[in-house]
Design a protein around this motif. Structure first.
Motif, PDB file in Angstrom:
ATOM      1  N   VAL A   1      -6.842 -24.144  89.979  1.00 54.30           N
ATOM      2  CA  VAL A   1      -5.789 -25.147  90.148  1.00 54.30           C
ATOM      3  C   VAL A   1      -4.780 -24.980  89.018  1.00 54.30           C
ATOM      4  N   LEU A   2      -3.519 -25.191  89.352  1.00 53.51           N
ATOM      5  CA  LEU A   2      -2.443 -24.964  88.392  1.00 53.51           C
ATOM      6  C   LEU A   2      -2.562 -25.830  87.151  1.00 53.51           C
ATOM      7  N   ASP A   3      -2.933 -27.092  87.322  1.00 54.84           N
ATOM      8  CA  ASP A   3      -2.920 -27.994  86.162  1.00 54.84           C
ATOM      9  C   ASP A   3      -4.016 -27.701  85.139  1.00 54.84           C
ATOM     10  N   GLN A   4      -4.830 -26.681  85.380  1.00 57.44           N
ATOM     11  CA  GLN A   4      -5.829 -26.268  84.395  1.00 57.44           C
ATOM     12  C   GLN A   4      -5.536 -24.885  83.833  1.00 57.44           C
ATOM     13  N   MET A   5      -4.277 -24.439  83.985  1.00 57.92           N
ATOM     14  CA  MET A   5      -3.876 -23.117  83.516  1.00 57.92           C
ATOM     15  C   MET A   5      -2.847 -23.244  82.396  1.00 57.92           C
ATOM     16  N   ASP A   6      -2.667 -22.168  81.641  1.00 57.10           N
ATOM     17  CA  ASP A   6      -1.629 -22.133  80.614  1.00 57.10           C
ATOM     18  C   ASP A   6      -0.250 -22.203  81.268  1.00 57.10           C
ATOM     19  N   ALA A   7       0.731 -22.670  80.516  1.00 51.65           N
ATOM     20  CA  ALA A   7       2.087 -22.844  81.059  1.00 51.65           C
ATOM     21  C   ALA A   7       2.680 -21.540  81.568  1.00 51.65           C
TER      22      ALA A   7
END
Length: 159
Positions: free
Chosen positions: A15-21
């Protein structure tokens, strides 16, 4: 695209919200680029805002070359999710992992990862391009924490 291909490349694995910017930026710009001219303009705007002026065109050109090479040499159509979706599918994650591994300097490993998306004849060149793309994005994100990918409402893809 058949249901079998859909399942192979679209399975949610992150999921995107658990990845680096910078990783979020990469995945969303891949999605935008694949949507056509409108999405590509939005992704270019993101690059132009994120990367210092003199480097933005080169970074964008490197990104476009990488995506074009992966897509034109892929053994099947790549599956991606809608720009606004928080899910990251397996094809998107393999692309991200390729760029991350190459920009970490592990080019042999990145070439092996590239074979999951493309044929072995193109793997080394794709790994080299991926290293350039990852280095540029990481550098841009180190200089500014305010970078955020452009979102657009007119895109339709997997959930």
């Amino acid at each position: 695209m058949s249901a079998r291909h859909h399942a192979r490349g679209g399975v949610v694995i992150a999921v995107l919200d658990q990845m680096d910017a910078w990783e979020i930026n990469l995945v969303l710009n891949l999605r935008l680029w694949c949507e056509g001219p409108t999405g590509r303009r939005a992704a270019w705007t993101d690059y132009a805002n994120a990367v210092p002026y003199g480097d933005a065109e080169r970074a964008w050109h490197d990104f476009e070359r990488l995506v074009e090479r992966v897509i034109t040499t892929a053994s099947r159509p790549l599956v991606r999710h809608q720009v606004t979706c928080n899910c990251v599918g397996s094809d998107e994650y393999i692309f991200l992992h390729l760029v991350r591994t190459a920009s970490d300097g592990y080019l042999n490993d990145a070439a092996l990862i590239a074979t999951l998306l493309s044929g072995p004849a193109h793997a080394e060149h794709i790994a080299l391009m991926a290293g350039e793309v990852g280095s540029a994005l990481r550098h841009a994100h180190c200089k500014s924490n305010s970078i955020s990918p452009v979102a657009t409402a007119e895109l339709v893809r997997l959930h």
